[in-house]
Design a protein around this motif. Structure first.
Motif, PDB file in Angstrom:
ATOM      1  N   ALA A  37       4.062  16.156  -1.799  1.00 10.56           N
ATOM      2  CA  ALA A  37       4.346  16.410  -0.649  1.00 10.56           C
ATOM      3  C   ALA A  37       3.912  14.953   0.093  1.00 10.56           C
ATOM      4  N   ARG A  38       2.661  14.310  -0.327  1.00 16.99           N
ATOM      5  CA  ARG A  38       2.169  13.453   0.396  1.00 16.99           C
ATOM      6  C   ARG A  38       3.100  12.179   0.267  1.00 16.99           C
ATOM      7  N   ILE A  39       3.733  11.919  -1.124  1.00 14.42           N
ATOM      8  CA  ILE A  39       4.315  10.993  -1.555  1.00 14.42           C
ATOM      9  C   ILE A  39       5.676  11.023  -0.884  1.00 14.42           C
TER      10      ILE A  39
ATOM     11  N   LYS B 237      13.589   4.499  -8.565  1.00 11.83           N
ATOM     12  CA  LYS B 237      13.982   3.599  -7.730  1.00 11.83           C
ATOM     13  C   LYS B 237      13.309   3.778  -6.077  1.00 11.83           C
ATOM     14  N   GLN B 238      13.133   5.020  -5.854  1.00  7.82           N
ATOM     15  CA  GLN B 238      12.664   5.427  -4.702  1.00  7.82           C
ATOM     16  C   GLN B 238      11.281   5.049  -4.528  1.00  7.82           C
ATOM     17  N   LEU B 239      10.427   5.221  -5.893  1.00  4.34           N
ATOM     18  CA  LEU B 239       9.354   5.133  -5.810  1.00  4.34           C
ATOM     19  C   LEU B 239       8.898   3.401  -5.871  1.00  4.34           C
ATOM     20  N   VAL B 240       9.858   2.636  -6.417  1.00  6.23           N
ATOM     21  CA  VAL B 240       9.686   1.258  -6.113  1.00  6.23           C
ATOM     22  C   VAL B 240       9.765   0.773  -4.727  1.00  6.23           C
TER      23      VAL B 240
ATOM     24  N   TYR C   5       0.716   4.466  -7.612  1.00  3.30           N
ATOM     25  CA  TYR C   5       0.430   3.501  -8.605  1.00  3.30           C
ATOM     26  C   TYR C   5      -0.109   4.014  -9.875  1.00  3.30           C
ATOM     27  N   PHE C   6      -0.790   5.077  -9.886  1.00  2.76           N
ATOM     28  CA  PHE C   6      -1.074   5.680 -11.098  1.00  2.76           C
ATOM     29  C   PHE C   6      -0.055   6.308 -11.701  1.00  2.76           C
ATOM     30  N   ARG C   7       1.003   6.756 -10.837  1.00  4.47           N
ATOM     31  CA  ARG C   7       2.332   7.598 -11.660  1.00  4.47           C
ATOM     32  C   ARG C   7       3.011   6.326 -12.397  1.00  4.47           C
ATOM     33  N   LEU C   8       2.974   5.172 -11.788  1.00  6.34           N
ATOM     34  CA  LEU C   8       3.932   3.957 -12.348  1.00  6.34           C
ATOM     35  C   LEU C   8       3.083   3.262 -13.533  1.00  6.34           C
ATOM     36  N   GLY C   9       1.760   3.674 -13.788  1.00  8.35           N
ATOM     37  CA  GLY C   9       1.015   3.224 -14.745  1.00  8.35           C
ATOM     38  C   GLY C   9       0.329   1.940 -14.399  1.00  8.35           C
ATOM     39  N   GLN C  10       0.225   1.625 -13.053  1.00  5.26           N
ATOM     40  CA  GLN C  10      -0.513   0.302 -12.484  1.00  5.26           C
ATOM     41  C   GLN C  10      -2.090   0.756 -12.371  1.00  5.26           C
ATOM     42  N   GLY C  11      -2.655   1.012 -13.370  1.00 11.77           N
ATOM     43  CA  GLY C  11      -4.047   1.513 -13.096  1.00 11.77           C
ATOM     44  C   GLY C  11      -4.934   0.706 -12.393  1.00 11.77           C
ATOM     45  N   PRO C  12      -5.174  -0.471 -12.551  1.00  9.45           N
ATOM     46  CA  PRO C  12      -6.213  -1.332 -11.734  1.00  9.45           C
ATOM     47  C   PRO C  12      -5.612  -1.356 -10.292  1.00  9.45           C
ATOM     48  N   LYS C  13      -4.350  -1.266 -10.034  1.00 10.02           N
ATOM     49  CA  LYS C  13      -4.130  -1.278  -8.469  1.00 10.02           C
ATOM     50  C   LYS C  13      -4.372   0.191  -7.887  1.00 10.02           C
ATOM     51  N   SER C  14      -4.266   1.403  -8.874  1.00  9.92           N
ATOM     52  CA  SER C  14      -4.399   2.424  -8.396  1.00  9.92           C
ATOM     53  C   SER C  14      -6.143   2.555  -8.008  1.00  9.92           C
ATOM     54  N   ALA C  15      -6.685   2.126  -8.956  1.00  8.99           N
ATOM     55  CA  ALA C  15      -8.180   2.089  -8.723  1.00  8.99           C
ATOM     56  C   ALA C  15      -8.646   1.318  -7.528  1.00  8.99           C
ATOM     57  N   ASP C  16      -8.167   0.182  -7.382  1.00 12.45           N
ATOM     58  CA  ASP C  16      -8.429  -0.483  -5.994  1.00 12.45           C
ATOM     59  C   ASP C  16      -8.006   0.252  -4.732  1.00 12.45           C
ATOM     60  N   ALA C  17      -6.826   0.830  -4.856  1.00 12.77           N
ATOM     61  CA  ALA C  17      -6.224   1.763  -3.562  1.00 12.77           C
ATOM     62  C   ALA C  17      -7.158   2.851  -3.236  1.00 12.77           C
ATOM     63  N   TYR C  18      -7.577   3.562  -4.525  1.00 17.27           N
ATOM     64  CA  TYR C  18      -8.684   4.567  -4.293  1.00 17.27           C
ATOM     65  C   TYR C  18      -9.925   4.096  -3.643  1.00 17.27           C
ATOM     66  N   ARG C  19     -10.240   3.074  -4.146  1.00 13.65           N
ATOM     67  CA  ARG C  19     -11.708   2.594  -3.471  1.00 13.65           C
ATOM     68  C   ARG C  19     -11.501   2.239  -1.946  1.00 13.65           C
ATOM     69  N   ASN C  20     -10.359   1.664  -1.756  1.00 14.04           N
ATOM     70  CA  ASN C  20     -10.142   1.258  -0.402  1.00 14.04           C
ATOM     71  C   ASN C  20     -10.003   2.440   0.445  1.00 14.04           C
ATOM     72  N   ALA C  21      -9.219   3.559  -0.023  1.00 11.92           N
ATOM     73  CA  ALA C  21      -9.232   4.829   0.751  1.00 11.92           C
ATOM     74  C   ALA C  21     -10.559   5.364   0.970  1.00 11.92           C
ATOM     75  N   ILE C  22     -11.390   5.268   0.110  1.00 16.29           N
ATOM     76  CA  ILE C  22     -12.599   6.090  -0.110  1.00 16.29           C
ATOM     77  C   ILE C  22     -13.714   5.273   1.280  1.00 16.29           C
ATOM     78  N   ARG C  23     -13.396   3.772   0.988  1.00 17.89           N
ATOM     79  CA  ARG C  23     -14.197   2.980   1.822  1.00 17.89           C
ATOM     80  C   ARG C  23     -13.627   3.388   3.389  1.00 17.89           C
ATOM     81  N   LEU C  24     -12.556   3.456   3.640  1.00 15.17           N
ATOM     82  CA  LEU C  24     -11.947   3.670   4.921  1.00 15.17           C
ATOM     83  C   LEU C  24     -11.960   5.036   5.454  1.00 15.17           C
ATOM     84  N   LEU C  25     -11.762   5.843   4.750  1.00 16.80           N
ATOM     85  CA  LEU C  25     -11.786   7.137   5.149  1.00 16.80           C
ATOM     86  C   LEU C  25     -12.894   8.227   4.667  1.00 16.80           C
TER      87      LEU C  25
END
Length: 393
Positions: free
Chosen positions: A70-72, A153-156, A183-203
């Protein structure tokens, strides 16, 4: 001649309808401003929906997987509304300067399109030219649909828009939180990890972000639950004891470390906990069955409530869950006699799966297991008759 006149009239009618706004003297600036205001309203609504979704997830009113999907979807609509709003503002500023050029283009189109159509028809529209086979056209359409689905296409587009937004607003914690699972669903692991870390740092930390980051780190390690991932899963469980993802991966880590009995107990707790999302309960049941086949462990078996809960799932998930629990129970009963209740569970489960021959075999094994106890044999035979299983005399 009549046909050509009809074609000309239809062509001019379509062109007139298509380019009529270009010849209108009234300005559409006010209408554009109204649309921009509408988009501003939509953006505010979508932001409120994200906040309500977070609140519902904290209350446990919605599962983590459903909340992520739902969030996506809400984020996709939010970004689309922002893009339309920005486009509307730009069109308002430029509409006056475009009027003259648009009218010139429309006038040229009235002459050029009919002329080009006539030229192409006379050169390519000969009846002697064979049509492309229908099968070839259908195959081309099928290949195109397979190559790129609309959802991908919508995800991209979502990712590109979100990246542009976060580049300008790197402190937007909700933006990173929404983008991480995409990012994780699209198979972009490093970007997903960075995004999670940023979310944890900020939220800040919550069970979803911690377990999500742990899953990404495990996937990047080839499916191995690393020390860092294990620590994240434990922190997630401390915040939310019923977090299915964290509990499952903690069990997987124990299995990978050679502690299969501990892993089996953890997965069995997931299977029998109806507050945990069904997808993780199914995964836990399948993993238990795999351990039973590979290691012949004395794993706990399913109870009546677990089978009843499985009936509420989808057909595919229910069959996978029941089959996993049945196999691990069957493996355990091969090692020891078990109890009357355990044999009854196995026989009932085989019947639920439509495996009547396996149920008869289980009945015969139970009879042999209690060869020295006629009373227990009678209890099992009576039970078998009640559920419609023919008992050999």
């Amino acid at each position: 001649m009549v046909l050509w006149i009809l074609i000309a009239v239809l062509t001019l009618s379509v062109l007139t309808l298509a380019f009529w706004p270009a010849f209108s003297r009234s300005s559409n600036i006010g209408a554009t401003e109204n649309r921009v205001a509408d988009f501003e309203h939509d953006i505010a609504v979508y932001k409120d929906q994200l906040e309500e979704l977070d609140a519902e997830e904290k209350r446990g009113a919605i599962s983590q997987d459903d909340a992520a999907q739902a969030r996506i979807e809400i984020a996709r609509r939010l970004l689309a509304a922002e893009e339309k709003r920005d486009s509307g503002k730009t069109s308002t500023r430029l509409s006056q300067r475009r009027v003259f050029g648009t009218r010139i283009l429309a006038a040229v189109a009235f002459v050029f399109i009919p002329g080009l159509s006539l030229l192409m028809y006379t050169s390519l529209g000969s009846p002697t030219i064979g049509a492309q086979p229908l099968a070839a056209r259908l195959q081309a359409i099928k290949e195109a649909e397979t190559a790129s689905s609309e959802q991908d296409k919508q995800l991209v587009q979502l990712v590109a828009r979100a990246e542009s937004h976060l580049k300008e607003n790197p402190q937007d914690g909700k933006g990173w939180d929404v983008l991480a699972p995409v990012y994780f669903r699209l198979g972009q692991g490093p970007k997903s990890a960075d995004a999670y870390r940023n979310a944890i740092r900020l939220l800040g930390e919550n069970a979803q972000r911690l377990s999500g980051l742990g899953e990404v780190l495990s996937a990047m390690a080839g499916g191995v639950v690393t020390v860092d991932a294990d620590a994240l899963f434990k922190r997630a469980v401390a915040l939310e004891p019923s977090n299915g993802r964290a509990l499952y991966y903690l069990g997987l880590g124990n299995a990978q470390a050679g502690r299969e009995d501990t892993a089996a107990r953890q997965w069995n707790a997931i299977v029998n906990n109806e507050t945990i999302d069904g997808s993780w309960r199914v995964a836990a049941a399948q993993s238990m069955a795999r351990l039973a086949r590979e290691n012949t462990l004395a794993l706990p078996g399913p109870d009546e409530q677990a089978i009843k809960d499985a009936e509420q799932m989808s057909e595919e998930d229910r069959q996978a869950m029941i089959a996993g629990m049945v196999e691990q129970l069957d493996s355990r009963l091969q090692e020891n006699a078990g109890t009357v209740e355990e044999w009854q569970r196995l026989i009932r489960a085989r019947m639920v799966l439509g495996q009547e021959s396996e149920a008869v075999a289980a009945l015969e094994r139970a009879t042999s297991a209690f060869a020295s106890d006629p009373q227990k044999q009678a209890q099992i035979h009576t039970f078998a008759e009640k559920i419609g299983l023919k008992v050999k005399q």
